[in-house]
Write an enzyme that holds these catalytic residues in place. Structure first.
Site, PDB file in Angstrom:
ATOM      1  N   TRP A 277      39.451  31.824  36.781  1.00  0.00           N
ATOM      2  CA  TRP A 277      40.972  32.621  36.845  1.00  0.00           C
ATOM      3  C   TRP A 277      41.964  31.742  37.080  1.00  0.00           C
ATOM      4  O   TRP A 277      43.188  31.571  36.654  1.00  0.00           O
ATOM      5  CB  TRP A 277      40.694  33.927  37.383  1.00  0.00           C
ATOM      6  CG  TRP A 277      39.610  34.681  37.000  1.00  0.00           C
ATOM      7  CD1 TRP A 277      38.508  35.010  37.489  1.00  0.00           C
ATOM      8  CD2 TRP A 277      39.577  35.410  35.555  1.00  0.00           C
ATOM      9  NE1 TRP A 277      37.757  35.738  36.699  1.00  0.00           N
ATOM     10  CE2 TRP A 277      38.368  36.137  35.636  1.00  0.00           C
ATOM     11  CE3 TRP A 277      40.452  35.574  34.345  1.00  0.00           C
ATOM     12  CZ2 TRP A 277      37.840  36.778  34.350  1.00  0.00           C
ATOM     13  CZ3 TRP A 277      40.001  36.043  33.542  1.00  0.00           C
ATOM     14  CH2 TRP A 277      38.856  36.816  33.421  1.00  0.00           C
TER      15      TRP A 277
ATOM     16  N   ASP B  23      46.233  36.338  43.553  1.00  0.00           N
ATOM     17  CA  ASP B  23      45.472  37.125  42.490  1.00  0.00           C
ATOM     18  C   ASP B  23      44.256  37.616  43.459  1.00  0.00           C
ATOM     19  O   ASP B  23      43.516  36.732  43.918  1.00  0.00           O
ATOM     20  CB  ASP B  23      44.982  36.195  41.445  1.00  0.00           C
ATOM     21  CG  ASP B  23      44.107  36.864  40.595  1.00  0.00           C
ATOM     22  OD1 ASP B  23      43.863  38.248  40.763  1.00  0.00           O
ATOM     23  OD2 ASP B  23      43.578  36.530  39.827  1.00  0.00           O
TER      24      ASP B  23
ATOM     25  N   LYS C 147      37.671  46.008  39.448  1.00  0.00           N
ATOM     26  CA  LYS C 147      36.637  45.522  40.448  1.00  0.00           C
ATOM     27  C   LYS C 147      36.662  46.312  41.634  1.00  0.00           C
ATOM     28  O   LYS C 147      35.585  46.383  41.884  1.00  0.00           O
ATOM     29  CB  LYS C 147      37.263  44.045  40.952  1.00  0.00           C
ATOM     30  CG  LYS C 147      37.747  43.052  39.678  1.00  0.00           C
ATOM     31  CD  LYS C 147      36.508  42.659  38.738  1.00  0.00           C
ATOM     32  CE  LYS C 147      36.920  41.880  37.522  1.00  0.00           C
ATOM     33  NZ  LYS C 147      37.821  40.947  37.403  1.00  0.00           N
TER      34      LYS C 147
HETATM   35  C1  LIG Z   1      38.655  39.988  36.551  1.00  0.00           C
HETATM   36  C2  LIG Z   1      39.584  38.958  37.120  1.00  0.00           C
HETATM   37  C3  LIG Z   1      40.749  38.586  36.297  1.00  0.00           C
HETATM   38  C4  LIG Z   1      41.114  39.165  34.862  1.00  0.00           C
HETATM   39  O1  LIG Z   1      41.355  40.345  35.131  1.00  0.00           O
HETATM   40  P1  LIG Z   1      41.937  41.237  33.664  1.00  0.00           P
HETATM   41  O2  LIG Z   1      42.086  42.334  34.099  1.00  0.00           O
HETATM   42  O3  LIG Z   1      40.885  41.204  32.757  1.00  0.00           O
HETATM   43  O4  LIG Z   1      43.101  40.289  32.947  1.00  0.00           O
HETATM   44  C5  LIG Z   1      41.656  37.702  37.013  1.00  0.00           C
HETATM   45  N1  LIG Z   1      41.282  37.373  38.063  1.00  0.00           N
HETATM   46  C6  LIG Z   1      40.344  37.551  38.890  1.00  0.00           C
HETATM   47  C7  LIG Z   1      40.107  36.803  40.284  1.00  0.00           C
HETATM   48  C8  LIG Z   1      39.199  38.476  38.411  1.00  0.00           C
HETATM   49  O5  LIG Z   1      38.293  38.718  39.095  1.00  0.00           O
END
Ligand SMILES: *Cc1c(COP(=O)(O)O)cnc(C)c1O
Length: 355
Positions: A99, A166, A190
């Site tokens: 990511w 993030d 998540k």
């Molecule tokens: C799942 C995830 C993403 C991607 O998320 P989307 O909503 O599918 O764009 C980005 N960063 C992390 C750390 C993730 O776990």
């Protein structure tokens, strides 16, 4: 049979969230209509949106310098929206996984990107520590929890430029000091709600510093000025998010969630370390509280499929590891009860006895 849901995302939600969301899909706030078929500008939904934003502020102790908005496009949209709004010339990024590297790729469209350190040399199994950041970087981007590789930043770097994080897979897993951050973003699927909404916590005075024009939908200021209702928001994920936030409050708040998460993770890591069949893949000091990655020791590697089937016969779902790590990944987000983690640990113990 009761299912024990270890999926990495979309992933387990509290029963409270599922029940209340299902009820609102049938009859929303006593309107006699479904949540899915009423105006987002009606007073009932505006109240949901406002309460959810207020609860994020309350649970994470968000200071007045920051604002909370709910956007669409997933965390992946933030990979471009952050540099669109924040990057004039140069930004610094820490490369800790898939990511993070996707975020780096998007930022390069907007300016110079300094990758201050990377753990790619060891398949992202650790968090790089001693690195320096150029003083002219405009912000520093980190991924606090690496969902795929099972590592987590336990000591948030202290920097003198805005920190951008993030937090898709560990927001609400532990208390955070929001004042340290320029922007925090997190896809909901998540640790909060169904996919479709992304939480953004942004420091207002970090905005308005780039020279380029920004399309309205990608401009944080437009969403803030419109109380997070510039266009039709994803009503169902926001409603679900509110339920989860209420459930967090009912559980005692985020510090209580953290204590539970530490306990759950310890039960599982202790078994991985004790059991002769298994070993963890992440550096011990960087192990994630949310995504526990493990493989079978080399001499037992051919048993991996058998263990997968053995676990699923006991209602254990979603422990197959991501293809870039292999083996197993048990995601134990906030909504995961300790009892389900114990079922997995029991399965590991009894499988060891059989083999
Ligand atoms: C799942 C995830 C993403 C991607 O998320 P989307 O909503 O599918 O764009 C980005 N960063 C992390 C750390 C993730 O776990």
């Amino acid at each position: 049979m009761k299912k024990h849901n270890f999926y990495a995302g979309p992933s387990i939600l509290s029963e409270y969230t599922i029940k209340n969301t299902a009820a609102a899909v049938e009859n929303f706030a006593g309107t006699g209509l479904s949540l899915l078929e009423v105006s987002h500008r009606g007073k009932e939904f505006v109240a949901v949106n406002d309460e959810a934003r207020a609860l994020v502020k309350e649970l994470l102790d968000v200071p007045d310098t920051h604002e909370v908005v709910f956007l669409s496009g997933g965390a992946s949209m933030q990979f471009c929206m952050v540099p669109y709004n924040m990057l004039n010339r140069k930004a610094a990024y820490l490369d800790t996984g898939t990511w993070a590297s996707k975020a780096i790729k998007e930022a390069r469209l907007f300016g110079e990107v300094e990758v201050v350190a990377s753990s790619k040399d060891k398949n992202y199994s650790y968090i790089p520590k001693n690195y320096t950041i150029s003083p002219d970087a405009e912000y520093f981007h980190i991924t606090t929890n690496n969902t795929i590789f099972g590592t987590e930043i336990h000591a948030i770097p202290q920097v003198h430029i805005p920190l951008v994080a993030d937090m898709s897979s560990d927001i609400f897993a532990r208390p955070i000091d929001v004042s340290q951050y320029g922007i925090i973003y997190a896809g909901a699927q998540k640790n909060l709600a169904p996919a479709g909404v992304t939480i953004i916590i942004v420091r207002k005075d970090a905005l308005g510093k780039v020279e380029r024009p920004i399309p309205s939908m990608l401009d944080y200021r437009i969403h803030i000025d419109n109380d997070s209702m510039f266009n039709t928001p994803p009503v169902l994920p926001i409603y679900s998010a509110l339920q989860t936030l209420k459930w967090y409050r009912e559980q005692g708040g985020i510090a209580v969630m953290q204590q539970k998460n530490i306990g759950k993770a310890a039960v599982l890591y202790d078994e991985i370390d004790r059991n002769r069949l298994f070993r963890g893949t992440a550096a011990v000091e960087d192990r994630s509280l949310m995504n526990v990655c493990f493989v079978m020791n080399d001499e037992y590697r051919e048993l991996e499929n058998t263990f997968g089937e053995y676990a699923s016969a006991q209602g254990i779902v979603g422990i197959k590891g991501h293809r870039s790590v292999g083996g197993f990944r048990a995601s134990i987000y906030n909504a995961m009860p300790r009892s389900s983690v114990e079922v997995l640990v029991e399965a590991m113990k009894s499988f060891e006895k059989k083999n």
